[in-house]
Design a protein around this motif. Structure first.
Motif, PDB file in Angstrom:
ATOM      1  N   ARG A 127       0.799  -1.228   0.000  1.00 26.17           N
ATOM      2  CA  ARG A 127       0.000   0.000   0.000  1.00 26.17           C
ATOM      3  C   ARG A 127       0.831   1.278   0.000  1.00 26.17           C
ATOM      4  O   ARG A 127       0.273   2.371   0.129  1.00 26.17           O
ATOM      5  CB  ARG A 127      -0.926   0.015   1.213  1.00 26.17           C
ATOM      6  N   ILE A 128       2.144   1.173  -0.111  1.00 29.11           N
ATOM      7  CA  ILE A 128       2.991   2.372  -0.110  1.00 29.11           C
ATOM      8  C   ILE A 128       3.750   2.458  -1.432  1.00 29.11           C
ATOM      9  O   ILE A 128       4.497   1.555  -1.789  1.00 29.11           O
ATOM     10  CB  ILE A 128       3.987   2.377   1.065  1.00 29.11           C
ATOM     11  N   LEU A 129       3.528   3.550  -2.132  1.00 26.28           N
ATOM     12  CA  LEU A 129       4.163   3.822  -3.416  1.00 26.28           C
ATOM     13  C   LEU A 129       5.000   5.083  -3.286  1.00 26.28           C
ATOM     14  O   LEU A 129       4.615   6.028  -2.602  1.00 26.28           O
ATOM     15  CB  LEU A 129       3.086   4.034  -4.494  1.00 26.28           C
ATOM     16  N   VAL A 130       6.156   5.090  -3.944  1.00 25.99           N
ATOM     17  CA  VAL A 130       6.994   6.285  -4.006  1.00 25.99           C
ATOM     18  C   VAL A 130       7.155   6.639  -5.475  1.00 25.99           C
ATOM     19  O   VAL A 130       7.465   5.776  -6.295  1.00 25.99           O
ATOM     20  CB  VAL A 130       8.371   6.034  -3.349  1.00 25.99           C
ATOM     21  N   THR A 131       6.913   7.921  -5.821  1.00 27.64           N
ATOM     22  CA  THR A 131       7.050   8.360  -7.209  1.00 27.64           C
ATOM     23  C   THR A 131       8.143   9.408  -7.329  1.00 27.64           C
ATOM     24  O   THR A 131       8.317  10.245  -6.441  1.00 27.64           O
ATOM     25  CB  THR A 131       5.735   8.948  -7.767  1.00 27.64           C
ATOM     26  N   GLY A 132       8.869   9.338  -8.437  1.00 25.71           N
ATOM     27  CA  GLY A 132       9.863  10.347  -8.777  1.00 25.71           C
ATOM     28  C   GLY A 132       9.252  11.305  -9.785  1.00 25.71           C
ATOM     29  O   GLY A 132       8.676  10.878 -10.786  1.00 25.71           O
ATOM     30  N   MET A 133       9.359  12.581  -9.511  1.00 22.61           N
ATOM     31  CA  MET A 133       8.682  13.585 -10.315  1.00 22.61           C
ATOM     32  C   MET A 133       9.655  14.289 -11.263  1.00 22.61           C
ATOM     33  O   MET A 133      10.860  14.348 -11.016  1.00 22.61           O
ATOM     34  CB  MET A 133       8.009  14.613  -9.399  1.00 22.61           C
ATOM     35  N   ALA A 134       9.111  14.840 -12.336  1.00 26.19           N
ATOM     36  CA  ALA A 134       9.912  15.520 -13.342  1.00 26.19           C
ATOM     37  C   ALA A 134      10.597  16.776 -12.797  1.00 26.19           C
ATOM     38  O   ALA A 134      11.628  17.192 -13.314  1.00 26.19           O
ATOM     39  CB  ALA A 134       9.039  15.893 -14.541  1.00 26.19           C
ATOM     40  N   ASP A 135      10.042  17.351 -11.732  1.00 27.14           N
ATOM     41  CA  ASP A 135      10.647  18.554 -11.158  1.00 27.14           C
ATOM     42  C   ASP A 135      11.728  18.243 -10.122  1.00 27.14           C
ATOM     43  O   ASP A 135      12.291  19.141  -9.516  1.00 27.14           O
ATOM     44  CB  ASP A 135       9.578  19.464 -10.553  1.00 27.14           C
ATOM     45  N   GLY A 136      12.015  16.938  -9.890  1.00 25.17           N
ATOM     46  CA  GLY A 136      13.052  16.539  -8.943  1.00 25.17           C
ATOM     47  C   GLY A 136      12.536  16.150  -7.573  1.00 25.17           C
ATOM     48  O   GLY A 136      13.311  15.737  -6.716  1.00 25.17           O
ATOM     49  N   ASP A 137      11.249  16.276  -7.338  1.00 26.82           N
ATOM     50  CA  ASP A 137      10.667  15.894  -6.050  1.00 26.82           C
ATOM     51  C   ASP A 137      10.438  14.381  -5.990  1.00 26.82           C
ATOM     52  O   ASP A 137      10.300  13.724  -7.019  1.00 26.82           O
ATOM     53  CB  ASP A 137       9.316  16.572  -5.831  1.00 26.82           C
ATOM     54  N   ILE A 138      10.390  13.858  -4.767  1.00 26.78           N
ATOM     55  CA  ILE A 138      10.001  12.470  -4.515  1.00 26.78           C
ATOM     56  C   ILE A 138       8.751  12.515  -3.642  1.00 26.78           C
ATOM     57  O   ILE A 138       8.729  13.213  -2.626  1.00 26.78           O
ATOM     58  CB  ILE A 138      11.123  11.675  -3.817  1.00 26.78           C
ATOM     59  N   VAL A 139       7.696  11.795  -4.055  1.00 24.90           N
ATOM     60  CA  VAL A 139       6.419  11.825  -3.343  1.00 24.90           C
ATOM     61  C   VAL A 139       6.091  10.419  -2.836  1.00 24.90           C
ATOM     62  O   VAL A 139       6.198   9.447  -3.577  1.00 24.90           O
ATOM     63  CB  VAL A 139       5.282  12.336  -4.262  1.00 24.90           C
ATOM     64  N   THR A 140       5.689  10.317  -1.564  1.00 24.69           N
ATOM     65  CA  THR A 140       5.256   9.063  -0.955  1.00 24.69           C
ATOM     66  C   THR A 140       3.731   9.027  -0.927  1.00 24.69           C
ATOM     67  O   THR A 140       3.089  10.023  -0.594  1.00 24.69           O
ATOM     68  CB  THR A 140       5.787   8.943   0.490  1.00 24.69           C
ATOM     69  N   TRP A 141       3.182   7.870  -1.284  1.00 26.00           N
ATOM     70  CA  TRP A 141       1.732   7.673  -1.329  1.00 26.00           C
ATOM     71  C   TRP A 141       1.337   6.539  -0.403  1.00 26.00           C
ATOM     72  O   TRP A 141       1.994   5.508  -0.360  1.00 26.00           O
ATOM     73  CB  TRP A 141       1.294   7.284  -2.737  1.00 26.00           C
ATOM     74  N   ARG A 142       0.246   6.708   0.323  1.00 26.21           N
ATOM     75  CA  ARG A 142      -0.403   5.636   1.089  1.00 26.21           C
ATOM     76  C   ARG A 142      -1.806   5.528   0.528  1.00 26.21           C
ATOM     77  O   ARG A 142      -2.601   6.446   0.668  1.00 26.21           O
ATOM     78  CB  ARG A 142      -0.432   5.949   2.579  1.00 26.21           C
ATOM     79  N   GLY A 143      -2.064   4.404  -0.120  1.00 27.25           N
ATOM     80  CA  GLY A 143      -3.317   4.309  -0.856  1.00 27.25           C
ATOM     81  C   GLY A 143      -3.269   5.283  -2.022  1.00 27.25           C
ATOM     82  O   GLY A 143      -2.286   5.341  -2.741  1.00 27.25           O
ATOM     83  N   VAL A 144      -4.302   6.098  -2.167  1.00 29.08           N
ATOM     84  CA  VAL A 144      -4.339   7.057  -3.274  1.00 29.08           C
ATOM     85  C   VAL A 144      -3.995   8.475  -2.826  1.00 29.08           C
ATOM     86  O   VAL A 144      -4.149   9.425  -3.585  1.00 29.08           O
ATOM     87  CB  VAL A 144      -5.714   7.061  -3.975  1.00 29.08           C
TER      88      VAL A 144
END
Length: 101
Positions: free
Chosen positions: A51-68
């Motif tokens: 249930r935990i996703l980490v995304t790498g963004m085009a602007d250089g940020d890293i975002v953590t997700w729990r569910g949606v």
């Protein structure tokens, strides 16, 4: 991941034997912790648990997700974009356009 955001897919089992499976989608929402006029594009993703996703963004940020829902944003982890990630629940390693980990 892509230019329209992060979409989460779910496959629901049939309620009866021989019934059909159903595929549903739900778009993830970023919480805003900056002055972005619009959400940047997610260009890579890594599940660290079910249930935990980490995304790498085009602007250089890293975002953590729990569910949606986004729960954390690391600002400018890489200048120019996060291109790859790997790791587990305690450690994330990311690679960016800047050729660093």
């Amino acid at each position: 991941c892509g230019p329209t955001g992060v979409v989460f897919w779910a496959l629901t089992e049939p309620k009866e034997v021989g019934g059909k499976y159903h595929l549903t989608t739900e778009e993830g929402g970023l919480h805003h912790v900056s002055d972005h006029a619009s959400d940047p594009m997610a260009i890579c993703a890594h599940f660290v648990s079910a249930r935990i996703l980490v995304t790498g963004m085009a602007d250089g940020d890293i975002v953590t997700w729990r569910g949606v829902h986004s729960t954390n944003r690391i600002r400018l982890a890489h200048p120019g974009g996060v291109y790859d990630m790997g790791g587990n629940t305690s450690t994330i390693v990311s690679g960016g356009k800047d050729c660093t980990l």
